[in-house]
Design a protein around this motif. Structure first.
Motif, PDB file in Angstrom:
ATOM      1  N   LYS A   1      -9.117 -18.716 -17.234  1.00 49.70           N
ATOM      2  CA  LYS A   1      -9.645 -19.610 -17.910  1.00 49.70           C
ATOM      3  C   LYS A   1      -8.799 -19.951 -19.172  1.00 49.70           C
ATOM      4  O   LYS A   1      -8.610 -21.270 -19.369  1.00 49.70           O
ATOM      5  N   THR A   2      -8.173 -18.847 -19.821  1.00 48.40           N
ATOM      6  CA  THR A   2      -6.936 -19.332 -20.529  1.00 48.40           C
ATOM      7  C   THR A   2      -5.764 -19.981 -20.057  1.00 48.40           C
ATOM      8  O   THR A   2      -5.160 -21.127 -20.713  1.00 48.40           O
ATOM      9  N   SER A   3      -5.307 -19.409 -18.861  1.00 45.95           N
ATOM     10  CA  SER A   3      -4.112 -20.320 -18.422  1.00 45.95           C
ATOM     11  C   SER A   3      -4.555 -21.861 -17.968  1.00 45.95           C
ATOM     12  O   SER A   3      -3.654 -22.761 -18.274  1.00 45.95           O
ATOM     13  N   PHE A   4      -5.664 -21.951 -17.633  1.00 46.02           N
ATOM     14  CA  PHE A   4      -6.161 -23.318 -17.295  1.00 46.02           C
ATOM     15  C   PHE A   4      -6.182 -24.053 -18.370  1.00 46.02           C
ATOM     16  O   PHE A   4      -5.942 -25.538 -18.638  1.00 46.02           O
ATOM     17  N   LYS A   5      -6.795 -23.561 -19.358  1.00 49.44           N
ATOM     18  CA  LYS A   5      -6.939 -24.323 -20.634  1.00 49.44           C
ATOM     19  C   LYS A   5      -5.708 -24.842 -21.107  1.00 49.44           C
ATOM     20  O   LYS A   5      -5.327 -26.003 -21.720  1.00 49.44           O
ATOM     21  N   LYS A   6      -4.548 -24.016 -21.069  1.00 51.37           N
ATOM     22  CA  LYS A   6      -3.353 -24.070 -21.380  1.00 51.37           C
ATOM     23  C   LYS A   6      -2.528 -25.102 -20.460  1.00 51.37           C
ATOM     24  O   LYS A   6      -1.363 -25.547 -20.629  1.00 51.37           O
ATOM     25  N   GLY A   7      -3.190 -25.426 -19.391  1.00 47.03           N
ATOM     26  CA  GLY A   7      -2.280 -26.151 -18.286  1.00 47.03           C
ATOM     27  C   GLY A   7      -1.191 -25.340 -17.485  1.00 47.03           C
ATOM     28  O   GLY A   7      -0.305 -25.920 -16.997  1.00 47.03           O
TER      29      GLY A   7
ATOM     30  N   TYR B   1      -9.038 -34.184 -17.239  1.00 48.85           N
ATOM     31  CA  TYR B   1     -10.385 -34.595 -16.750  1.00 48.85           C
ATOM     32  C   TYR B   1     -11.060 -33.241 -16.122  1.00 48.85           C
ATOM     33  O   TYR B   1     -12.035 -32.532 -16.590  1.00 48.85           O
ATOM     34  N   LEU B   2     -10.161 -32.332 -15.537  1.00 45.74           N
ATOM     35  CA  LEU B   2     -10.619 -30.915 -15.153  1.00 45.74           C
ATOM     36  C   LEU B   2     -10.721 -30.025 -16.260  1.00 45.74           C
ATOM     37  O   LEU B   2     -11.670 -29.266 -16.421  1.00 45.74           O
ATOM     38  N   GLN B   3      -9.966 -30.239 -17.431  1.00 47.44           N
ATOM     39  CA  GLN B   3     -10.299 -29.271 -18.665  1.00 47.44           C
ATOM     40  C   GLN B   3     -11.561 -29.912 -19.245  1.00 47.44           C
ATOM     41  O   GLN B   3     -12.277 -29.173 -19.901  1.00 47.44           O
ATOM     42  N   SER B   4     -11.669 -31.184 -19.045  1.00 46.92           N
ATOM     43  CA  SER B   4     -13.204 -31.591 -19.839  1.00 46.92           C
ATOM     44  C   SER B   4     -14.480 -31.111 -19.067  1.00 46.92           C
ATOM     45  O   SER B   4     -15.490 -31.052 -19.625  1.00 46.92           O
TER      46      SER B   4
ATOM     47  N   PHE C   1     -14.029 -19.393 -12.052  1.00 49.14           N
ATOM     48  CA  PHE C   1     -12.872 -18.760 -12.452  1.00 49.14           C
ATOM     49  C   PHE C   1     -13.294 -17.211 -12.745  1.00 49.14           C
ATOM     50  O   PHE C   1     -12.554 -16.422 -12.369  1.00 49.14           O
ATOM     51  N   ASP C   2     -14.400 -16.834 -13.379  1.00 48.75           N
ATOM     52  CA  ASP C   2     -14.960 -15.368 -13.568  1.00 48.75           C
ATOM     53  C   ASP C   2     -15.302 -15.034 -12.090  1.00 48.75           C
ATOM     54  O   ASP C   2     -14.712 -13.732 -12.158  1.00 48.75           O
ATOM     55  N   GLU C   3     -15.770 -15.437 -11.182  1.00 48.38           N
ATOM     56  CA  GLU C   3     -15.947 -14.919  -9.999  1.00 48.38           C
ATOM     57  C   GLU C   3     -14.907 -14.762  -9.023  1.00 48.38           C
ATOM     58  O   GLU C   3     -14.438 -13.780  -8.584  1.00 48.38           O
ATOM     59  N   PHE C   4     -13.736 -15.656  -9.161  1.00 54.14           N
ATOM     60  CA  PHE C   4     -12.274 -15.358  -8.454  1.00 54.14           C
ATOM     61  C   PHE C   4     -11.506 -14.116  -9.260  1.00 54.14           C
ATOM     62  O   PHE C   4     -11.337 -13.269  -8.426  1.00 54.14           O
ATOM     63  N   GLU C   5     -11.890 -13.939 -10.517  1.00 56.23           N
ATOM     64  CA  GLU C   5     -11.176 -12.863 -11.072  1.00 56.23           C
ATOM     65  C   GLU C   5     -11.759 -11.466 -10.743  1.00 56.23           C
ATOM     66  O   GLU C   5     -11.346 -10.537 -10.219  1.00 56.23           O
TER      67      GLU C   5
END
Length: 98
Positions: free
Chosen positions: A31-37, A73-76, A85-89
């Motif tokens: 989630k953090t990595s995604f938020k930072k792109g 868009y994806l971040q939105s 993401f939680d399930e993947f982890e």
């Protein structure tokens, strides 16, 4: 889900009806990595919505603008993606190296 001795080492796929989420990257702090792109790659399809993002720069400025717009868009919709993401982890911790 695939865990391999590769770069990136994880590949995740979620599918439910017309919604598909495919991601390649790490299994930590998604989630953090995604938020930072900082996700290796992510592809999201839901009906007529088709978005792709990769951490790697595009070949042209026009392609880069499209990647940037897709990321925005994806971040939105990250709140919608966070449970995946939680399930993947969670699942990746149970997956042996192939």
């Amino acid at each position: 889900m695939i865990h391999a001795l590769a770069d990136p080492d994880y590949s995740f796929t979620y599918k439910n009806g017309s919604e598909t989420l495919k991601m390649m990257g790490s299994n930590k702090d998604i989630k953090t990595s995604f938020k930072k792109g900082m996700i290796f790659s992510l592809k999201y399809n839901n009906g007529s919505i088709n978005k792709y993002y990769s951490i790697f720069p595009a070949d042209t400025k026009a392609e880069q603008r499209k990647l940037d717009a897709n990321l925005k868009y994806l971040q939105s919709i990250q709140k919608k993606l966070n449970p995946h993401f939680d399930e993947f982890e969670r699942l990746s911790k149970q997956l042996p190296l192939k």
